[in-house]
Design a protein around this motif. Structure first.
Motif, PDB file in Angstrom:
ATOM      1  N   ARG A   3      17.545  47.482  25.832  1.00 30.95           N
ATOM      2  CA  ARG A   3      16.810  47.518  24.564  1.00 30.95           C
ATOM      3  C   ARG A   3      17.562  46.797  23.443  1.00 30.95           C
ATOM      4  NH1 ARG A   3      16.115  53.238  25.864  1.00 30.95           N
ATOM      5  NH2 ARG A   3      14.080  53.571  26.851  1.00 30.95           N
ATOM      6  N   TYR A   4      18.866  46.930  23.389  1.00 33.90           N
ATOM      7  CA  TYR A   4      19.657  46.195  22.406  1.00 33.90           C
ATOM      8  C   TYR A   4      21.059  45.988  22.962  1.00 33.90           C
ATOM      9  CZ  TYR A   4      22.188  50.454  21.016  1.00 33.90           C
ATOM     10  OH  TYR A   4      22.979  51.580  21.007  1.00 33.90           O
ATOM     11  N   SER A   5      21.781  45.084  22.353  1.00 31.71           N
ATOM     12  CA  SER A   5      23.182  44.842  22.692  1.00 31.71           C
ATOM     13  C   SER A   5      23.921  44.524  21.403  1.00 31.71           C
ATOM     14  CB  SER A   5      23.325  43.697  23.697  1.00 31.71           C
ATOM     15  OG  SER A   5      22.885  42.471  23.125  1.00 31.71           O
ATOM     16  N   GLY A   6      25.237  44.605  21.465  1.00 29.86           N
ATOM     17  CA  GLY A   6      26.042  44.379  20.284  1.00 29.86           C
ATOM     18  C   GLY A   6      26.987  43.217  20.447  1.00 29.86           C
ATOM     19  N   ILE A   7      27.254  42.535  19.334  1.00 27.90           N
ATOM     20  CA  ILE A   7      28.242  41.465  19.287  1.00 27.90           C
ATOM     21  C   ILE A   7      29.306  41.891  18.289  1.00 27.90           C
ATOM     22  CG2 ILE A   7      28.662  39.056  18.710  1.00 27.90           C
ATOM     23  CD1 ILE A   7      25.843  38.412  19.520  1.00 27.90           C
ATOM     24  N   LEU A   8      30.527  42.082  18.771  1.00 30.82           N
ATOM     25  CA  LEU A   8      31.650  42.470  17.924  1.00 30.82           C
ATOM     26  C   LEU A   8      32.352  41.215  17.433  1.00 30.82           C
ATOM     27  CD1 LEU A   8      33.117  45.432  20.024  1.00 30.82           C
ATOM     28  CD2 LEU A   8      31.328  45.486  18.278  1.00 30.82           C
ATOM     29  N   LEU A   9      32.469  41.080  16.127  1.00 34.22           N
ATOM     30  CA  LEU A   9      33.064  39.903  15.506  1.00 34.22           C
ATOM     31  C   LEU A   9      34.556  40.154  15.267  1.00 34.22           C
ATOM     32  CD1 LEU A   9      30.257  39.252  12.868  1.00 34.22           C
ATOM     33  CD2 LEU A   9      30.471  38.249  15.139  1.00 34.22           C
ATOM     34  N   HIS A  10      35.396  39.378  15.932  1.00 31.02           N
ATOM     35  CA  HIS A  10      36.844  39.471  15.744  1.00 31.02           C
ATOM     36  C   HIS A  10      37.227  38.543  14.591  1.00 31.02           C
ATOM     37  CE1 HIS A  10      37.779  41.606  19.623  1.00 31.02           C
ATOM     38  NE2 HIS A  10      36.547  41.169  19.863  1.00 31.02           N
ATOM     39  N   ILE A  11      37.420  39.120  13.411  1.00 34.51           N
ATOM     40  CA  ILE A  11      37.715  38.354  12.204  1.00 34.51           C
ATOM     41  C   ILE A  11      39.223  38.349  11.957  1.00 34.51           C
ATOM     42  CG2 ILE A  11      37.260  38.191   9.719  1.00 34.51           C
ATOM     43  CD1 ILE A  11      34.624  39.630  10.243  1.00 34.51           C
ATOM     44  N   ARG A  12      39.725  37.223  11.538  1.00 37.91           N
ATOM     45  CA  ARG A  12      41.176  37.066  11.323  1.00 37.91           C
ATOM     46  C   ARG A  12      41.596  37.664   9.976  1.00 37.91           C
ATOM     47  NH1 ARG A  12      39.908  31.585  12.915  1.00 37.91           N
ATOM     48  NH2 ARG A  12      40.356  31.228  15.125  1.00 37.91           N
ATOM     49  N   ASP A  13      41.477  38.971   9.811  1.00 36.58           N
ATOM     50  CA  ASP A  13      41.913  39.605   8.572  1.00 36.58           C
ATOM     51  C   ASP A  13      42.975  40.680   8.809  1.00 36.58           C
ATOM     52  OD1 ASP A  13      40.332  41.429   9.855  1.00 36.58           O
ATOM     53  OD2 ASP A  13      38.994  41.815   8.157  1.00 36.58           O
ATOM     54  N   ASN A  14      43.361  40.878  10.092  1.00 39.52           N
ATOM     55  CA  ASN A  14      44.424  41.847  10.432  1.00 39.52           C
ATOM     56  C   ASN A  14      44.140  43.242   9.875  1.00 39.52           C
ATOM     57  OD1 ASN A  14      45.963  39.856  11.771  1.00 39.52           O
ATOM     58  ND2 ASN A  14      46.859  39.187   9.820  1.00 39.52           N
ATOM     59  N   LYS A  15      42.890  43.650   9.948  1.00 41.83           N
ATOM     60  CA  LYS A  15      42.483  44.974   9.501  1.00 41.83           C
ATOM     61  C   LYS A  15      42.000  45.796  10.687  1.00 41.83           C
ATOM     62  CE  LYS A  15      41.063  44.372   4.673  1.00 41.83           C
ATOM     63  NZ  LYS A  15      39.926  44.528   3.727  1.00 41.83           N
ATOM     64  N   ASP A  16      41.981  47.118  10.491  1.00 44.84           N
ATOM     65  CA  ASP A  16      41.427  47.992  11.511  1.00 44.84           C
ATOM     66  C   ASP A  16      39.919  47.792  11.603  1.00 44.84           C
ATOM     67  OD1 ASP A  16      43.926  49.018  12.007  1.00 44.84           O
ATOM     68  OD2 ASP A  16      43.688  50.711  10.615  1.00 44.84           O
ATOM     69  N   TRP A  17      39.388  48.162  12.777  1.00 40.01           N
ATOM     70  CA  TRP A  17      37.962  47.939  13.026  1.00 40.01           C
ATOM     71  C   TRP A  17      37.074  48.761  12.081  1.00 40.01           C
ATOM     72  CZ3 TRP A  17      35.581  44.441  16.107  1.00 40.01           C
ATOM     73  CH2 TRP A  17      36.369  43.746  17.030  1.00 40.01           C
ATOM     74  N   ASN A  18      37.548  49.898  11.628  1.00 41.46           N
ATOM     75  CA  ASN A  18      36.708  50.770  10.807  1.00 41.46           C
ATOM     76  C   ASN A  18      36.708  50.398   9.336  1.00 41.46           C
ATOM     77  OD1 ASN A  18      39.341  51.486  10.405  1.00 41.46           O
ATOM     78  ND2 ASN A  18      38.962  53.693  10.355  1.00 41.46           N
ATOM     79  N   LEU A  19      37.399  49.320   8.953  1.00 42.86           N
ATOM     80  CA  LEU A  19      37.459  48.889   7.561  1.00 42.86           C
ATOM     81  C   LEU A  19      36.531  47.700   7.339  1.00 42.86           C
ATOM     82  CD1 LEU A  19      41.308  49.088   6.939  1.00 42.86           C
ATOM     83  CD2 LEU A  19      39.553  50.791   6.372  1.00 42.86           C
ATOM     84  N   PRO A  20      36.006  47.553   6.114  1.00 43.37           N
ATOM     85  CA  PRO A  20      35.153  46.386   5.824  1.00 43.37           C
ATOM     86  C   PRO A  20      35.919  45.086   6.036  1.00 43.37           C
ATOM     87  CG  PRO A  20      34.942  48.051   4.107  1.00 43.37           C
ATOM     88  CD  PRO A  20      36.094  48.479   4.977  1.00 43.37           C
ATOM     89  N   ALA A  21      35.185  44.057   6.428  1.00 46.78           N
ATOM     90  CA  ALA A  21      35.808  42.768   6.713  1.00 46.78           C
ATOM     91  C   ALA A  21      36.166  42.051   5.420  1.00 46.78           C
ATOM     92  CB  ALA A  21      34.874  41.904   7.548  1.00 46.78           C
ATOM     93  N   THR A  22      37.224  41.271   5.491  1.00 46.60           N
ATOM     94  CA  THR A  22      37.643  40.461   4.355  1.00 46.60           C
ATOM     95  C   THR A  22      36.834  39.168   4.331  1.00 46.60           C
ATOM     96  OG1 THR A  22      39.879  41.374   4.518  1.00 46.60           O
ATOM     97  CG2 THR A  22      39.599  39.357   3.233  1.00 46.60           C
ATOM     98  N   ILE A  23      36.287  38.860   3.156  1.00 43.34           N
ATOM     99  CA  ILE A  23      35.448  37.681   3.034  1.00 43.34           C
ATOM    100  C   ILE A  23      36.320  36.422   3.041  1.00 43.34           C
ATOM    101  CG2 ILE A  23      33.678  36.555   1.634  1.00 43.34           C
ATOM    102  CD1 ILE A  23      32.856  39.226   2.829  1.00 43.34           C
ATOM    103  N   GLY A  24      35.860  35.422   3.771  1.00 40.65           N
ATOM    104  CA  GLY A  24      36.526  34.123   3.763  1.00 40.65           C
ATOM    105  C   GLY A  24      37.485  33.890   4.896  1.00 40.65           C
TER     106      GLY A  24
END
Length: 453
Positions: free
Chosen positions: A124-145
């Motif tokens: 029914r659905y699937s997820g795409i996890l975005l590995h962003i280069r901000d060196n933050k934990d997964w439960n924190l908002p992503a850093t823009i840029g």
């Protein structure tokens, strides 16, 4: 006595009717048969289909697995392209935004997105996890840029909503506030990780009333499994040659038991050992005295008609032609038409995928991974494009029409049109013209600039 028995029978029948009525009240949607509310239960059909059911069907069901694979292989036969603007002009140059987008949308990225699309069809659905280069934990908002390192595809069973945003005045009211991802570790264990929505992109519908791709055909797949397993079991039992031994009335089992040195109760085990030896070997002798041995063989019904009915139901639910689904070739014209329909169906689905890709691109723009642009378009190639052989056949037909029209003094098609139909450029030049163009303005290599030999 008769009256009491009649009253007892009527009372039992009434209790049975009341039990069925209570079951119908508790499960009013058990099937589509209004007269028999428990029909689905008797057929072995589930009322509620979970993700585990759909995943097991895809993993172990040959027809279901092939259906998902055929859709994905056709839709993702070639990778799409994201361009700036609303249409593609082959003569224009590549823009700076398109060059930067290609560094993100690589071939590896498209393959991962195709895998996410496959898992969406299953669960029914699937997820795409975005590995962003901000060196933050997964439960924190992503850093823009920050840049995008890679993406990870997750099944619906391993990515579920942990907390919903219930703030009425919130901009994301009714949307997930936190996701939970069941991560599989290399050592075989797993752990649960909270993931912020900034780092998650969902393909498909995760609402409670979502309908999966395989779900409408689930009942037909259950029936197919019964036909396959039942017919296979019937052939197996006939091949196993279960034996029936009929002894005469004068046989004393105590004497037979004493011959084997066992009790009468243990005699059945000796018979089973003899039957196993008979079934194990090709040339094995079974000696009897006062007994006749016959194999228990049943006539196996042809599973073909029943199998075809359920197969057609599954094909209709999946919107895939039966011959394409199972690879049957009953005629060149029929198979070609079915393949063309399948290509049109997948080409149409590519339009829906374009919206998903645009949404993903918008999310990357919001995260500062891509620059904003006023307009962007996802383009695909045509799955029903003519092959080289078909193009040449069309050109030959146009040339034949020109030949047949000589008597009328008309030429319906020009040479340029025939070349375009054959898949070549419209303009052609003769060898003499090419030579003239190549030699025009060129100097004689045997002479010097002053003209001396």
């Amino acid at each position: 006595m008769t009256d009491k028995l009649t009253l007892a029978v009527n009372h039992a029948l009434n209790d049975a009717r009341m039990a069925r009525a209570r079951m119908a009240m508790l499960a009013p949607t058990m099937g589509l048969d209004a007269k028999r509310s428990t029909a689905w239960c008797e057929y072995g059909f589930k009322e509620d289909i979970t993700y585990d059911d759909l995943y097991a069907l895809y993993r172990r069901g040959g027809i279901a697995h092939g259906a998902v694979k055929k859709i994905i292989s056709a839709c993702w036969q070639t990778n799409p392209e994201i361009i700036e603007g609303d249409e593609q002009d082959e003569t224009r140059k590549e823009t700076a935004w398109e060059r930067k987008a290609k560094t993100v949308f690589t071939n590896r990225f498209w393959r991962a997105l195709a895998e996410a699309d496959l898992r969406r069809l299953v669960g029914r659905y699937s997820g795409i996890l975005l590995h962003i280069r901000d060196n933050k934990d997964w439960n924190l908002p992503a850093t823009i840029g920050k840049g995008l390192e890679k993406i990870t595809v997750a099944w619906a069973g391993s990515l579920q909503v942990k907390e919903w945003d219930t703030g009425i005045n919130s901009r994301t009211y009714g949307q997930p506030k936190m996701w939970q991802y069941l991560e599989s570790l290399p050592n075989g264990s797993s752990r649960r990780v909270d993931v912020h929505p900034d780092r998650v992109f969902i393909l498909g519908d995760y609402s409670a009333d979502a309908i999966g791709f395989l779900e409408p055909a689930y009942n037909a797949f259950v029936s197919l499994e019964k036909v396959e397993g039942g017919s296979g079991e019937s052939f197996l039992k006939n091949a196993a040659r279960q034996l029936n031994i009929n002894f005469d009335r004068e046989i004393e089992f105590s004497n037979i038991a004493s011959m084997y040195g066992v009790t009468v109760e243990e005699l059945q085990g000796k018979f089973n050992e003899a039957a196993a030896e008979v079934n194990k070997g090709n040339d094995v002798l079974l000696t009897t005295q006062g007994a006749s041995v016959t194999p228990l063989v049943t006539s196996v019904a042809d599973p073909g008609p029943t199998y075809d009915v359920n197969l057609q139901t599954a094909a209709a639910a999946l919107d895939i032609p039966t011959k394409v689904l199972v690879g049957m070739q009953t005629g060149e014209r029929a198979s070609t038409e079915d393949q063309r329909y399948m290509n049109k169906r997948c080409q149409s689905r590519r339009g829906d995928l374009s919206f998903d890709i645009e949404d993903l691109c918008d999310k990357l723009v919001g995260l500062g991974i891509l620059d904003p642009v006023s307009q962007k378009t996802v383009i695909w190639d045509d799955l029903n494009a003519s092959t080289d052989a078909e193009k040449l056949a069309s050109a030959k037909l146009m040339a034949d029409i020109n030949s047949a029209s000589i008597a009328t003094g008309e030429q319906p098609f020009s040479g340029k049109e025939i070349r375009v139909a054959a898949g070549y450029e419209g303009e052609s030049q003769s060898l003499g013209e090419d030579d003239d163009e190549e030699t025009e303005g060129e100097e004689d290599p045997t002479s010097d600039p002053a003209g001396k030999p």
